[in-house]
Design an enzyme around this catalytic site. Structure first.
Site, PDB file in Angstrom:
ATOM      1  N   ASP A  93     104.132-170.505  65.132  1.00 38.23           N
ATOM      2  CA  ASP A  93     104.949-169.699  64.487  1.00 38.23           C
ATOM      3  C   ASP A  93     103.918-168.874  63.233  1.00 38.23           C
ATOM      4  O   ASP A  93     103.469-169.587  62.357  1.00 38.23           O
ATOM      5  CB  ASP A  93     105.868-170.508  63.457  1.00 38.23           C
ATOM      6  CG  ASP A  93     106.721-169.450  62.574  1.00 38.23           C
ATOM      7  OD1 ASP A  93     106.362-168.398  62.200  1.00 38.23           O
ATOM      8  OD2 ASP A  93     107.895-169.764  62.480  1.00 38.23           O
ATOM      9  N   HIS A  94     103.521-167.717  63.394  1.00 40.68           N
ATOM     10  CA  HIS A  94     102.403-167.182  62.936  1.00 40.68           C
ATOM     11  C   HIS A  94     102.755-167.005  61.417  1.00 40.68           C
ATOM     12  O   HIS A  94     101.793-166.897  60.562  1.00 40.68           O
ATOM     13  CB  HIS A  94     101.790-165.949  63.549  1.00 40.68           C
ATOM     14  CG  HIS A  94     103.094-164.888  63.518  1.00 40.68           C
ATOM     15  ND1 HIS A  94     103.961-164.347  64.254  1.00 40.68           N
ATOM     16  CD2 HIS A  94     102.975-163.678  62.303  1.00 40.68           C
ATOM     17  CE1 HIS A  94     104.564-163.487  63.931  1.00 40.68           C
ATOM     18  NE2 HIS A  94     104.018-162.894  63.121  1.00 40.68           N
ATOM     19  N   HIS A 126     110.859-168.239  61.870  1.00 43.12           N
ATOM     20  CA  HIS A 126     110.123-167.872  60.570  1.00 43.12           C
ATOM     21  C   HIS A 126     110.639-168.136  59.590  1.00 43.12           C
ATOM     22  O   HIS A 126     110.068-168.616  58.543  1.00 43.12           O
ATOM     23  CB  HIS A 126     109.773-166.400  60.510  1.00 43.12           C
ATOM     24  CG  HIS A 126     109.081-165.831  61.906  1.00 43.12           C
ATOM     25  ND1 HIS A 126     108.163-166.515  62.591  1.00 43.12           N
ATOM     26  CD2 HIS A 126     109.208-164.654  62.732  1.00 43.12           C
ATOM     27  CE1 HIS A 126     107.654-165.837  63.570  1.00 43.12           C
ATOM     28  NE2 HIS A 126     108.454-164.821  63.695  1.00 43.12           N
TER      29      HIS A 126
HETATM   30  P1  NAP Z   1     104.407-158.126  77.029  1.00 48.50           P
HETATM   31  O1  NAP Z   1     103.968-156.780  76.509  1.00 48.50           O
HETATM   32  O2  NAP Z   1     105.866-157.661  77.892  1.00 48.50           O
HETATM   33  O3  NAP Z   1     103.379-158.693  78.000  1.00 48.50           O
HETATM   34  C1  NAP Z   1     103.691-159.823  79.041  1.00 48.50           C
HETATM   35  C2  NAP Z   1     102.626-160.331  79.757  1.00 48.50           C
HETATM   36  O4  NAP Z   1     102.794-161.182  80.683  1.00 48.50           O
HETATM   37  C3  NAP Z   1     101.961-158.994  80.405  1.00 48.50           C
HETATM   38  O5  NAP Z   1     100.361-159.297  80.382  1.00 48.50           O
HETATM   39  C4  NAP Z   1     102.373-159.473  82.029  1.00 48.50           C
HETATM   40  O6  NAP Z   1     101.598-158.768  82.688  1.00 48.50           O
HETATM   41  C5  NAP Z   1     102.495-160.799  82.095  1.00 48.50           C
HETATM   42  N1  NAP Z   1     103.280-161.343  82.950  1.00 48.50           N
HETATM   43  C6  NAP Z   1     104.521-161.078  83.143  1.00 48.50           C
HETATM   44  N2  NAP Z   1     104.973-161.660  84.369  1.00 48.50           N
HETATM   45  C7  NAP Z   1     104.015-162.534  84.589  1.00 48.50           C
HETATM   46  C8  NAP Z   1     103.896-163.353  85.805  1.00 48.50           C
HETATM   47  N3  NAP Z   1     105.025-163.766  86.521  1.00 48.50           N
HETATM   48  N4  NAP Z   1     102.646-163.989  85.893  1.00 48.50           N
HETATM   49  C9  NAP Z   1     101.589-163.776  85.172  1.00 48.50           C
HETATM   50  N5  NAP Z   1     101.578-163.025  84.168  1.00 48.50           N
HETATM   51  C10 NAP Z   1     102.881-162.080  83.876  1.00 48.50           C
HETATM   52  O7  NAP Z   1     104.959-159.286  75.841  1.00 48.50           O
HETATM   53  P2  NAP Z   1     104.438-159.459  74.574  1.00 48.50           P
HETATM   54  O8  NAP Z   1     105.334-158.816  73.651  1.00 48.50           O
HETATM   55  O9  NAP Z   1     102.845-159.504  74.717  1.00 48.50           O
HETATM   56  O10 NAP Z   1     105.101-161.130  74.243  1.00 48.50           O
HETATM   57  C11 NAP Z   1     104.412-162.213  74.969  1.00 48.50           C
HETATM   58  C12 NAP Z   1     105.281-163.300  74.329  1.00 48.50           C
HETATM   59  O11 NAP Z   1     105.012-163.558  73.016  1.00 48.50           O
HETATM   60  C13 NAP Z   1     106.619-163.251  74.407  1.00 48.50           C
HETATM   61  O12 NAP Z   1     107.289-164.753  74.476  1.00 48.50           O
HETATM   62  C14 NAP Z   1     107.113-162.932  73.078  1.00 48.50           C
HETATM   63  O13 NAP Z   1     108.587-163.041  72.884  1.00 48.50           O
HETATM   64  C15 NAP Z   1     106.165-163.501  71.946  1.00 48.50           C
HETATM   65  N6  NAP Z   1     105.825-162.658  71.034  1.00 48.50           N
HETATM   66  C16 NAP Z   1     105.355-161.504  70.985  1.00 48.50           C
HETATM   67  C17 NAP Z   1     105.155-160.760  69.904  1.00 48.50           C
HETATM   68  C18 NAP Z   1     104.693-159.277  69.757  1.00 48.50           C
HETATM   69  O14 NAP Z   1     104.314-158.863  68.642  1.00 48.50           O
HETATM   70  N7  NAP Z   1     104.583-158.803  70.838  1.00 48.50           N
HETATM   71  C19 NAP Z   1     105.443-161.337  68.650  1.00 48.50           C
HETATM   72  C20 NAP Z   1     106.030-162.586  68.507  1.00 48.50           C
HETATM   73  C21 NAP Z   1     106.132-163.474  69.790  1.00 48.50           C
HETATM   74  P3  NAP Z   1     101.813-158.226  84.225  1.00 48.50           P
HETATM   75  O15 NAP Z   1     103.096-157.463  84.316  1.00 48.50           O
HETATM   76  O16 NAP Z   1     100.705-157.444  84.770  1.00 48.50           O
HETATM   77  O17 NAP Z   1     101.867-159.515  84.866  1.00 48.50           O
END
Ligand code: NAP
Length: 488
Positions: free
Chosen positions: A175-176, A238
């Site tokens: 939880d950042h 959070h």
């Molecule tokens: P995102 O931009 O949609 O990125 C998802 C990543 O997962 C991509 O690198 C995607 O690349 C990869 N991926 C998807 N399906 C996959 C598979 N079957 N096998 C391997 N890799 C796969 O999501 P995000 O915003 O970075 O969020 C990631 C996590 O962090 C989520 O749980 C989100 O709730 C959490 N989070 C995010 C934030 C934020 O600020 N972004 C904040 C808090 C929490 P490919 O499509 O090339 O596989």
């Protein structure tokens, strides 16, 4: 002067979702900054994993651009890039895992951190495959991003499935918010000063406010957000964690379980909010079109593909903690998207003096308030009443003792992920959520979700750029209090 951070032993950080938003915007810049500060040894490896068919060179080029856009010095970026590796892999398929395991096994001595920066639907698949390839040994750790589930039952499924592969001490639920300087400063303020703790109770504190306000709308996370809503996305994790840090009893030490035991007691002591009182204690909202910084912004429904949703983008609620320290002290929580300004803060409002010796010409007496600002501009303000300087009689003024960390220490505060990622490498789980904390938080949230579902009322509209629905103002004003407005 800032103390030099201690370097850690060389390690491997594997980022599942290495090409995603969180990896590129937060995790890789965090690692880069720690590298520049000399904390990350050059023998460490950062292995990006995603389905996209990149190679090491392609990944390095992607990360080079991100770090350069972030203002990184090019010689430092070039020194950092050789740490990066990339492996295309689909977490749902068996192919490619042998090669992945072989790559990780090239460094058998390294601490291995598997950071699951993917959709939570992949957590169990990834952990099972890590386990079946023998990558869950004692030097392995797994980091789970939020959200862990969408209710208690789904959270338990994930927790138990991950728990069959990684032990609790190997599992870091991030939880950042807990990595933010101000939150750690809350520990320093409360337990490093004799001044506050004697006053930190229902005898002296009138109420507490926690606000997490965003100006952004949905952006590219629309699909996820519309299934979650503000209560699941912000409050369950959070905001309840912040509430726990304010309200917990002094732990005997900073040992991980000492702190987490105290937070858990707070979660257990939260008074239930359910069908009987949900209408009085909670407000749900959804933004309509409006203006932020003079620019027109669309409403929530306009940002969705199908234009229909009852998901809340705002929630305000009044929580109470049923224990001796806090009985009768309301904790007002509010969070939302497309609000007037980007602001996260905790306000501890003290009670008024019991009797005023000043006459009306002195002006009103205000509450002392301790304001802990998490973002932007992290810092602490203690609002005090003083005499207005100079002649003109005894006129009272309310002024802050103001400590902006950036001004006081002359350095940009490190991002929370910098601290937390290295805590994982060091194996220190103090600032991560233990399984029973996640469960207890959902146990409190589930009846609110159920009561909202049963009531079936749509969220109240609010204009983008406002502070949420008027009912959120009424929620606190009914009690003779107001939301903090000293946002300078
Ligand atoms: P995102 O931009 O949609 O990125 C998802 C990543 O997962 C991509 O690198 C995607 O690349 C990869 N991926 C998807 N399906 C996959 C598979 N079957 N096998 C391997 N890799 C796969 O999501 P995000 O915003 O970075 O969020 C990631 C996590 O962090 C989520 O749980 C989100 O709730 C959490 N989070 C995010 C934030 C934020 O600020 N972004 C904040 C808090 C929490 P490919 O499509 O090339 O596989």
């Amino acid at each position: 002067m800032t103390a030099s951070p201690l370097p850690v032993d060389p390690f491997d950080l594997v980022i599942f979702g290495g090409t995603g938003d969180l990896a590129l915007r937060k995790l890789l810049p965090a690692m880069f900054h720690r590298f520049v500060d000399g904390q990350v040894p050059a023998a460490s490896r950062i292995i990006g994993v995603a389905r996209e068919g990149l190679d090491d060179a392609g990944y390095r080029s992607l990360v080079r651009d991100v770090l350069a856009d972030g203002g990184g010095a090019s010689d430092r970026i070039e020194a950092f890039l050789p740490l990066l590796r990339y492996l295309p892999l689909d977490a749902r398929k068996d192919e490619g895992w042998e090669a992945f395991a072989a790559l990780v096994d090239e460094q058998p001595e390294h601490i291995r951190v598997f950071y699951l920066s993917t959709s939570p639907e992949l957590f169990v698949d990834i952990c099972n495959r890590l386990g079946s390839h023998g990558l869950n040994g004692p030097n392995s750790r797994v980091v789970l991003e939020k959200p862990i589930g969408r209710d208690l039952a789904s959270a338990m499924c994930i927790i138990e499935a991950v728990g069959r592969v990684f032990s609790e001490t190997q599992t870091f639920r991030i939880d950042h918010y807990l990595g933010k300087e101000t939150v750690q400063n809350l520990l320093a303020l409360r337990f490093g000063n004799a001044l506050f703790e004697p006053l930190w109770n229902a005898g002296h504190i009138d109420h507490v406010q926690i606000t997490v306000a965003e100006t952004l709308g949905l952006g590219r996370r629309a699909g996820y957000y519309d299934r979650a809503g503000a209560l699941r996305d912000m409050v369950q994790n959070h905001m309840l964690q912040l509430l726990c840090m304010v309200a917990m009893e002094p732990p005997a030490s900073l040992a991980p379980d000492a702190v987490r035991d105290e937070k858990l007691k707070v979660l257990h002591a939260l008074k239930p909010v359910d069908m009987r009182n949900v209408a009085q204690l909670t407000v749900r909202g959804q933004y309509k079109a409006g203006a932020i910084d003079g620019e027109r912004v669309p409403g929530y429904l306009e940002e969705l593909d199908d234009g229909h949703s009852n998901t809340e983008t705002f929630v305000a609620l009044k929580a109470e903690i049923a224990n001796w320290r806090w009985a009768g002290v309301p904790f007002y929580l509010r969070t939302g998207k497309r609000l007037a300004t980007r602001l996260s803060e905790i306000v501890v409002a003290f009670k008024s003096v019991p009797h005023s010796i000043f006459d009306a010409s002195a002006g009103p007496l205000a509450h002392n308030r301790l304001v802990l600002r998490l973002q932007p501009d992290e810092g602490v303000k203690l609002w005090l009443t003083i005499k207005h300087p100079g002649p003109g009689g005894l006129r009272l003024r309310h002024v802050p003792l103001d400590m902006s960390f950036a001004e006081a220490f002359g350095v940009q505060q490190p991002d929370a992920y910098e601290r937390l990622l290295l805590d994982v490498v060091r194996g220190n789980p103090t600032l991560f959520m233990r399984r029973d904390e996640v469960e207890a938080a959902w146990r409190w949230i589930d009846p609110i979700l159920a009561a909202w579902g049963a009531a079936g009322e749509p969220p109240r509209p609010y204009a983008a750029g406002s502070w949420g629905p008027s009912a959120a103002v009424a929620l606190i004003e009914r009690d003779g209090r107001t939301w903090n407005e000293d946002s300078e």
